[in-house]
Design a protein around this motif. Structure first.
Motif, short mmCIF file in Angstrom:
data_model
loop_
_atom_site.label_atom_id
_atom_site.label_comp_id
_atom_site.label_asym_id
_atom_site.label_seq_id
_atom_site.Cartn_x
_atom_site.Cartn_y
_atom_site.Cartn_z
N UNK A 94 2.37 -25.83 -4.72
CA UNK A 94 1.19 -25.08 -4.31
C UNK A 94 0.81 -24.07 -5.39
N UNK A 95 -0.36 -23.51 -5.23
CA UNK A 95 -0.84 -22.53 -6.19
C UNK A 95 -1.68 -23.18 -7.27
N UNK A 96 -2.57 -22.42 -7.85
CA UNK A 96 -3.48 -22.95 -8.87
C UNK A 96 -2.71 -23.39 -10.11
N UNK A 97 -1.76 -22.53 -10.56
CA UNK A 97 -1.06 -22.84 -11.81
C UNK A 97 -0.13 -24.03 -11.66
N UNK A 98 0.72 -24.03 -10.64
CA UNK A 98 1.71 -25.10 -10.47
C UNK A 98 1.11 -26.33 -9.79
N UNK A 99 0.38 -26.11 -8.69
CA UNK A 99 -0.11 -27.24 -7.91
C UNK A 99 -1.33 -27.92 -8.50
N UNK A 100 -2.06 -27.22 -9.36
CA UNK A 100 -3.27 -27.80 -9.94
C UNK A 100 -3.11 -28.05 -11.44
N UNK A 101 -2.83 -26.98 -12.20
CA UNK A 101 -2.83 -27.10 -13.66
C UNK A 101 -1.64 -27.93 -14.15
N UNK A 148 -1.72 -31.86 -15.25
CA UNK A 148 -1.45 -32.06 -16.66
C UNK A 148 -0.36 -33.13 -16.81
N UNK A 149 0.69 -33.02 -15.99
CA UNK A 149 1.76 -34.02 -16.03
C UNK A 149 1.24 -35.40 -15.61
N UNK A 150 0.38 -35.44 -14.60
CA UNK A 150 -0.20 -36.71 -14.15
C UNK A 150 -1.04 -37.35 -15.25
N UNK A 151 -1.77 -36.52 -15.99
CA UNK A 151 -2.61 -37.05 -17.08
C UNK A 151 -1.74 -37.70 -18.16
N UNK A 152 -0.64 -37.03 -18.51
CA UNK A 152 0.26 -37.57 -19.54
C UNK A 152 0.87 -38.89 -19.06
N UNK A 153 1.32 -38.90 -17.81
CA UNK A 153 1.93 -40.12 -17.27
C UNK A 153 0.91 -41.25 -17.18
N UNK A 154 -0.31 -40.94 -16.76
CA UNK A 154 -1.35 -41.95 -16.64
C UNK A 154 -1.69 -42.57 -17.99
N UNK A 155 -1.84 -41.74 -19.01
CA UNK A 155 -2.13 -42.26 -20.36
C UNK A 155 -0.94 -43.06 -20.88
N UNK A 170 -2.97 -24.38 -22.63
CA UNK A 170 -2.70 -25.81 -22.78
C UNK A 170 -1.26 -26.06 -23.18
N UNK A 171 -0.79 -25.37 -24.26
CA UNK A 171 0.56 -25.69 -24.68
C UNK A 171 1.62 -25.11 -23.75
N UNK A 172 1.29 -24.04 -23.02
CA UNK A 172 2.22 -23.54 -22.00
C UNK A 172 2.28 -24.52 -20.83
#
Length: 268
Positions: A23-30, A34-41, A131-133
């Motif tokens: 949950x939360x904007x940083x963990x649940x969204x960002x 971000x991890x999903x995007x890397x895995x998808x690519x 981004x890099x964090x």
């Protein structure tokens, strides 16, 4: 101060794995997306998460081209007015409040006339910092990414041979040196050499995924600088300008000598 505050804010979060239940904007969204995007690519390349990080990094850097191009242009314009800034500092060198206030007013007037903003050089870094964090936490807090391998490294662990950190530092140094080439005055030498050392220090201690991000991102910066701010072309133009100025000065001196000789003949 703004960048340091952003680092403290973004890094002040937990170390528990990030999942769809986070949950939360940083963990649940960002971080999660971000991890999903890397895995998808990565799935398009046989589940190679290193290639996924490279592709995502290139996409991000391509999206940031307008920001970085504006930054480079702003830095070039700042370099051109440096002599005038130094003249103002020499003129208003007294440390009393009145003189320092006058110095600030004159500096702001000069910035306004030149159409530059001394603070805009930080904009791309402020954009990239989350981004890099997010990348660092996405890899380290996502089980499938933290155990992934790429070439000789485990993405969740530091590079055992320091190859990626060194590459990241060299690309950073190369871009910094090229940015200082072809300018009337060289930039801050301390920043030029301290930034690569800082990048190496950070990436040696943290995950290889972050080192890979910096290596690809700064390698992209080198190519972008060559394409949009070609330093070798600028050096050639600067040399041509200096040659023309020298030739004009020679012609002026010759004309003065002829004029002086003509006047002496008239008197005789």
């Amino acid at each position: 101060m703004a960048m340091m505050g952003l680092v403290v804010f973004l890094t002040a979060c937990g170390t528990e794995p990030v999942t769809s239940e986070s949950t939360g904007i940083w963990e649940g969204v960002v971080i999660y997306n971000f991890a999903r995007a890397i895995i998808w690519v990565s799935d398009f390349f046989g589940g190679n998460y290193g290639i996924g990080i490279i592709i995502v990094t290139l996409i991000i850097r391509a999206m940031l081209i307008p920001f970085t191009h504006f930054q480079q242009k702003n830095m070039q314009e700042m370099s051109e007015i440096n002599p005038q800034l130094q003249e103002l500092k020499d003129k208003y060198s007294a440390k009393d409040p009145g003189t320092q206030e006058k110095l600030k007013e004159e500096q702001q007037r000069l910035y306004s006339e030149a159409g530059v903003n001394p603070y805009m050089g930080c904009l791309p870094l402020l954009v990239q910092m989350p981004v890099f964090i997010a990348l660092y936490q996405a890899v380290n807090r996502t089980d499938i990414l933290s155990t992934g391998d790429f070439l000789w490294v485990n993405l969740g662990q530091p590079d055992p041979y320091f190859i990626l950190p060194i590459l990241a530092g060299l690309f950073t140094l190369g871009n910094s040196v090229m940015m200082s080439m072809g300018k009337p005055q060289a930039g801050n030498k301390l920043i030029t050499y301290m930034m690569p050392l800082l990048i190496v220090f950070i990436t040696v201690r943290l995950s290889s995924a972050l080192a890979l991000y910096f290596a690809v991102s700064n390698g992209f910066s080198v190519i972008q600088t060559l394409l949009f701010q070609n330093p070798f072309k600028k050096i050639k133009e600067l040399k041509s300008k200096e040659e023309k100025e020298r030739e004009a000065e020679i012609q002026r001196r010759r004309a003065m000598k002829k004029a002086q000789k003509y006047r002496r003949n008239v008197k005789k």
